[in-house]
Scaffold this motif. Structure first.
Motif, PDB file in Angstrom:
ATOM      1  N   LEU A 184       0.338 -23.227   7.177  1.00 24.47           N
ATOM      2  CA  LEU A 184       0.514 -21.768   7.891  1.00 24.47           C
ATOM      3  C   LEU A 184       0.541 -21.814   9.477  1.00 24.47           C
ATOM      4  O   LEU A 184      -0.503 -22.126  10.126  1.00 24.47           O
ATOM      5  CB  LEU A 184      -0.374 -20.778   7.335  1.00 24.47           C
ATOM      6  CG  LEU A 184      -0.369 -20.615   5.903  1.00 24.47           C
ATOM      7  CD1 LEU A 184      -1.576 -19.470   5.613  1.00 24.47           C
ATOM      8  CD2 LEU A 184       0.728 -20.134   5.369  1.00 24.47           C
ATOM      9  N   PRO A 185       1.597 -21.257  10.166  1.00 20.52           N
ATOM     10  CA  PRO A 185       1.589 -21.194  11.706  1.00 20.52           C
ATOM     11  C   PRO A 185       0.864 -19.903  11.951  1.00 20.52           C
ATOM     12  O   PRO A 185       0.445 -19.272  11.310  1.00 20.52           O
ATOM     13  CB  PRO A 185       3.139 -21.123  11.586  1.00 20.52           C
ATOM     14  CG  PRO A 185       3.806 -20.676  10.616  1.00 20.52           C
ATOM     15  CD  PRO A 185       2.771 -20.794   9.463  1.00 20.52           C
ATOM     16  N   PRO A 186       0.784 -19.873  13.402  1.00 22.63           N
ATOM     17  CA  PRO A 186       0.312 -18.865  13.797  1.00 22.63           C
ATOM     18  C   PRO A 186       1.132 -17.599  13.635  1.00 22.63           C
ATOM     19  O   PRO A 186       2.343 -17.817  13.816  1.00 22.63           O
ATOM     20  CB  PRO A 186       0.103 -19.185  15.442  1.00 22.63           C
ATOM     21  CG  PRO A 186       0.191 -20.459  15.639  1.00 22.63           C
ATOM     22  CD  PRO A 186       1.063 -21.023  14.282  1.00 22.63           C
ATOM     23  N   GLY A 187       0.568 -16.519  13.411  1.00 26.16           N
ATOM     24  CA  GLY A 187       1.423 -15.347  12.774  1.00 26.16           C
ATOM     25  C   GLY A 187       1.346 -15.285  11.348  1.00 26.16           C
ATOM     26  O   GLY A 187       2.100 -14.159  10.924  1.00 26.16           O
ATOM     27  N   GLN A 220     -13.121 -11.670   3.920  1.00 27.46           N
ATOM     28  CA  GLN A 220     -13.824 -11.369   5.153  1.00 27.46           C
ATOM     29  C   GLN A 220     -14.346 -12.610   6.019  1.00 27.46           C
ATOM     30  O   GLN A 220     -14.072 -12.679   7.251  1.00 27.46           O
ATOM     31  CB  GLN A 220     -15.047 -10.328   4.882  1.00 27.46           C
ATOM     32  CG  GLN A 220     -14.646  -8.936   4.316  1.00 27.46           C
ATOM     33  CD  GLN A 220     -15.719  -8.026   3.980  1.00 27.46           C
ATOM     34  OE1 GLN A 220     -16.819  -8.448   3.435  1.00 27.46           O
ATOM     35  NE2 GLN A 220     -15.410  -6.804   3.834  1.00 27.46           N
ATOM     36  N   ALA A 221     -14.742 -13.372   5.009  1.00 25.23           N
ATOM     37  CA  ALA A 221     -15.327 -14.803   5.963  1.00 25.23           C
ATOM     38  C   ALA A 221     -14.186 -15.407   6.283  1.00 25.23           C
ATOM     39  O   ALA A 221     -14.364 -16.028   7.267  1.00 25.23           O
ATOM     40  CB  ALA A 221     -16.280 -15.477   4.707  1.00 25.23           C
ATOM     41  N   LEU A 222     -13.186 -15.681   5.525  1.00 27.08           N
ATOM     42  CA  LEU A 222     -12.127 -16.380   5.918  1.00 27.08           C
ATOM     43  C   LEU A 222     -11.431 -15.644   6.820  1.00 27.08           C
ATOM     44  O   LEU A 222     -10.744 -16.575   7.903  1.00 27.08           O
ATOM     45  CB  LEU A 222     -11.038 -16.729   4.833  1.00 27.08           C
ATOM     46  CG  LEU A 222      -9.842 -17.596   5.054  1.00 27.08           C
ATOM     47  CD1 LEU A 222     -10.463 -19.029   5.010  1.00 27.08           C
ATOM     48  CD2 LEU A 222      -8.901 -17.554   3.861  1.00 27.08           C
ATOM     49  N   SER A 223     -11.354 -14.435   7.157  1.00 20.67           N
ATOM     50  CA  SER A 223     -10.478 -14.031   8.304  1.00 20.67           C
ATOM     51  C   SER A 223     -11.003 -14.233   9.528  1.00 20.67           C
ATOM     52  O   SER A 223     -10.571 -14.471  10.699  1.00 20.67           O
ATOM     53  CB  SER A 223     -10.472 -12.311   8.024  1.00 20.67           C
ATOM     54  OG  SER A 223     -11.861 -11.887   8.279  1.00 20.67           O
ATOM     55  N   GLY A 224     -12.483 -14.585   9.663  1.00 16.89           N
ATOM     56  CA  GLY A 224     -13.226 -14.941  10.914  1.00 16.89           C
ATOM     57  C   GLY A 224     -12.968 -16.407  11.061  1.00 16.89           C
ATOM     58  O   GLY A 224     -12.977 -16.738  12.186  1.00 16.89           O
ATOM     59  N   GLN A 225     -12.846 -17.140  10.012  1.00 10.48           N
ATOM     60  CA  GLN A 225     -12.604 -18.574  10.462  1.00 10.48           C
ATOM     61  C   GLN A 225     -11.515 -18.812  10.784  1.00 10.48           C
ATOM     62  O   GLN A 225     -11.278 -19.746  11.744  1.00 10.48           O
ATOM     63  CB  GLN A 225     -12.684 -18.929   8.958  1.00 10.48           C
ATOM     64  CG  GLN A 225     -13.711 -20.263   8.763  1.00 10.48           C
ATOM     65  CD  GLN A 225     -13.767 -20.938   7.176  1.00 10.48           C
ATOM     66  OE1 GLN A 225     -12.611 -21.592   6.929  1.00 10.48           O
ATOM     67  NE2 GLN A 225     -14.686 -20.895   6.736  1.00 10.48           N
ATOM     68  N   VAL A 226     -10.271 -18.380  10.461  1.00 13.26           N
ATOM     69  CA  VAL A 226      -8.885 -18.477  10.785  1.00 13.26           C
ATOM     70  C   VAL A 226      -8.387 -18.065  11.856  1.00 13.26           C
ATOM     71  O   VAL A 226      -6.955 -17.931  12.403  1.00 13.26           O
ATOM     72  CB  VAL A 226      -8.061 -18.463   9.604  1.00 13.26           C
ATOM     73  CG1 VAL A 226      -8.563 -19.599   8.603  1.00 13.26           C
ATOM     74  CG2 VAL A 226      -7.726 -17.262   9.184  1.00 13.26           C
ATOM     75  N   ALA A 227      -9.151 -16.828  12.444  1.00 14.80           N
ATOM     76  CA  ALA A 227      -8.587 -15.854  13.523  1.00 14.80           C
ATOM     77  C   ALA A 227      -8.007 -16.825  14.664  1.00 14.80           C
ATOM     78  O   ALA A 227      -7.028 -16.526  15.366  1.00 14.80           O
ATOM     79  CB  ALA A 227      -9.539 -14.763  13.745  1.00 14.80           C
ATOM     80  N   ASP A 228      -8.882 -17.762  15.090  1.00 16.26           N
ATOM     81  CA  ASP A 228      -8.429 -18.746  16.081  1.00 16.26           C
ATOM     82  C   ASP A 228      -7.222 -19.697  16.075  1.00 16.26           C
ATOM     83  O   ASP A 228      -6.557 -20.022  17.036  1.00 16.26           O
ATOM     84  CB  ASP A 228      -9.565 -19.677  16.300  1.00 16.26           C
ATOM     85  CG  ASP A 228     -10.752 -19.134  17.190  1.00 16.26           C
ATOM     86  OD1 ASP A 228     -10.444 -17.970  17.496  1.00 16.26           O
ATOM     87  OD2 ASP A 228     -11.987 -19.769  17.333  1.00 16.26           O
ATOM     88  N   GLN A 229      -6.760 -19.575  14.625  1.00 16.77           N
ATOM     89  CA  GLN A 229      -5.460 -20.211  14.371  1.00 16.77           C
ATOM     90  C   GLN A 229      -4.180 -19.273  14.450  1.00 16.77           C
ATOM     91  O   GLN A 229      -3.024 -19.644  14.244  1.00 16.77           O
ATOM     92  CB  GLN A 229      -5.444 -20.779  12.868  1.00 16.77           C
ATOM     93  CG  GLN A 229      -6.469 -22.189  12.808  1.00 16.77           C
ATOM     94  CD  GLN A 229      -6.546 -22.479  11.490  1.00 16.77           C
ATOM     95  OE1 GLN A 229      -7.824 -22.402  10.904  1.00 16.77           O
ATOM     96  NE2 GLN A 229      -5.559 -23.024  10.768  1.00 16.77           N
ATOM     97  N   GLY A 230      -4.661 -18.033  14.784  1.00 15.68           N
ATOM     98  CA  GLY A 230      -3.708 -16.899  14.574  1.00 15.68           C
ATOM     99  C   GLY A 230      -3.209 -16.525  13.174  1.00 15.68           C
ATOM    100  O   GLY A 230      -1.961 -15.919  13.139  1.00 15.68           O
ATOM    101  N   ILE A 231      -4.068 -16.467  12.407  1.00 13.56           N
ATOM    102  CA  ILE A 231      -3.702 -16.391  10.870  1.00 13.56           C
ATOM    103  C   ILE A 231      -4.532 -15.163  10.454  1.00 13.56           C
ATOM    104  O   ILE A 231      -5.810 -15.181  10.651  1.00 13.56           O
ATOM    105  CB  ILE A 231      -3.910 -17.405   9.916  1.00 13.56           C
ATOM    106  CG1 ILE A 231      -3.065 -18.552  10.605  1.00 13.56           C
ATOM    107  CG2 ILE A 231      -3.815 -17.177   8.658  1.00 13.56           C
ATOM    108  CD1 ILE A 231      -3.380 -20.189   9.583  1.00 13.56           C
ATOM    109  N   ARG A 232      -4.004 -14.186   9.886  1.00 16.72           N
ATOM    110  CA  ARG A 232      -4.768 -12.722   9.515  1.00 16.72           C
ATOM    111  C   ARG A 232      -4.920 -12.916   7.947  1.00 16.72           C
ATOM    112  O   ARG A 232      -4.069 -13.432   7.285  1.00 16.72           O
ATOM    113  CB  ARG A 232      -3.925 -11.647  10.021  1.00 16.72           C
ATOM    114  CG  ARG A 232      -3.889 -11.488  11.487  1.00 16.72           C
ATOM    115  CD  ARG A 232      -3.264 -10.128  11.873  1.00 16.72           C
ATOM    116  NE  ARG A 232      -1.973 -10.130  11.427  1.00 16.72           N
ATOM    117  CZ  ARG A 232      -1.341  -9.531  10.396  1.00 16.72           C
ATOM    118  NH1 ARG A 232      -2.210  -8.545   9.803  1.00 16.72           N
ATOM    119  NH2 ARG A 232      -0.148  -9.455  10.113  1.00 16.72           N
TER     120      ARG A 232
END
Ligand code: NAD
Ligand code: MG
Length: 303
Positions: A184-187, A220-232
């Protein structure tokens, strides 16, 4: 009038209580996983009504449970918004899936059919690889597939059922998401499917409601993990929706007769009414939303 107005067309006001069929409904038992064609009244997945506006142009999406119900409505909407779609379903659901594939192709988009059982970890990895290969990459993952079997008492709830419900609803989401993330790319966006049951569990849905609460926490947990990758990562919480899941063991038949009556809108939702929420969460329109729970419940209150 600006260029962005839609001319002099009007969108007629519609009373949501009267928009779709209301209970009582006929009893209609069928074997899990059930089929759309055996349902009375026939569900609306947006086949004749969903109009796209290019919001997902060129995106590549994997949708589980894409043959019927909420997943079918999501696949139709995504294709009409310009996305190519890989869809997973059980091999026994091929007839339902073929109808969806025809609609994707009629929208001028590519459909990649990937039937198989997501309670098998090795299959989940092959599913993601098949989607990436068939679509040339992946931008959107939508976990919709689910299992729901009502049981009156914990004594009736077998280890086998408990295990199958968790494998289908929780483990498969974990396996598929883990395999998809490196692609998965950023965005990119991930959308999971929980339920009002995560927040207001029915006594007869002990295992199912527990999986749905797990899906909310996972999101909820995953959203915090991958925010830095630009993934929602977000989760949709449907209320009672008119899909094969319910008459094929999800509810006892007497509850099918009054299905949706308990909501303020007095009727079940039709899959076409929830697809726009998935489109919103998949598109740039929701760029500041991650870790969120988005309800579509007919008025039942989420926390
Ligand atoms: P549905 O029966 O149309 O879709 C469920 C799909 O799950 C099936 O079509 C099937 O393809 C898939 N599935 C089940 N077991 C599988 C397995 N082992 N391997 C691969 N695929 C499998 O019903 P639906 O109501 O559209 O369900 C979609 C999601 O919505 C589910 O997660 C469900 O829990 C959730 N949901 C539904 C309601 C409702 O009232 N219908 C309410 C809240 C949440
Ligand atoms: Mg199905």
């Amino acid at each position: 009038m600006s260029d962005h107005d839609s001319g002099n067309q009007t969108a007629p006001l519609q009373n949501p209580q009267e928009l779709y069929p209301r209970p009582p409904f006929p009893r209609q038992p069928q074997q899990a996983p059930g089929s759309v064609s055996a349902m009375t009244p026939v569900p609306d997945h947006g086949e004749t009504s969903y109009q796209g506006s290019g919001r997902l142009k060129g995106r590549r999406a994997l949708v589980t449970g894409g043959d019927s119900g909420i997943g079918r409505a999501v696949v139709i909407a995504f294709a009409r918004e310009g996305a190519d779609v890989a869809l997973n379903y059980l091999p026994s659901e091929e007839a339902d899936a073929r109808e969806v594939i025809s609609l994707v192709e009629a929208a001028g988009r590519k459909a990649v059919a990937l039937p198989g059982d997501i309670t098998d970890e090795a299959f989940c990895r092959r599913l993601v690889e098949g989607a990436v290969a068939g679509l040339g990459g992946l931008d959107i993952l939508v976990n919709v597939a689910g299992k729901q079997t009502s049981q009156e008492k914990i004594a009736d709830l077998s280890n086998e059922q408990f295990d199958e419900t968790f494998k289908t609803n929780v483990y498969a989401m974990f396996w598929i998401t883990k395999a998809a993330l490196p692609h998965l790319p950023p965005g990119a966006t991930i959308i999971n499917t929980a339920s009002i049951q995560a927040h207001h569990p029915s006594p007869t849905l002990l295992d199912y409601a527990s999986t749905k609460a797990a899906i909310v926490a996972f999101t909820q947990a995953l959203s915090g993990q991958v925010a830095d990758q630009g993934i929602r990562v977000n989760v949709v919480a449907p209320g009672p929706y008119w899909t094969p899941l319910q008459p094929s063991g999800g509810q006892p038949q007497d509850k099918i007769e009054s299905f949706g009556k308990e909501t303020p809108l007095g009727r079940p939702g039709q899959p076409a009414e929830i697809a726009p929420l998935y489109v919103f969460l998949a598109s740039n329109d929701s760029s500041y939303s991650t870790g969120g729970t988005f309800g579509s419940t007919g008025g039942l209150i989420l926390p």
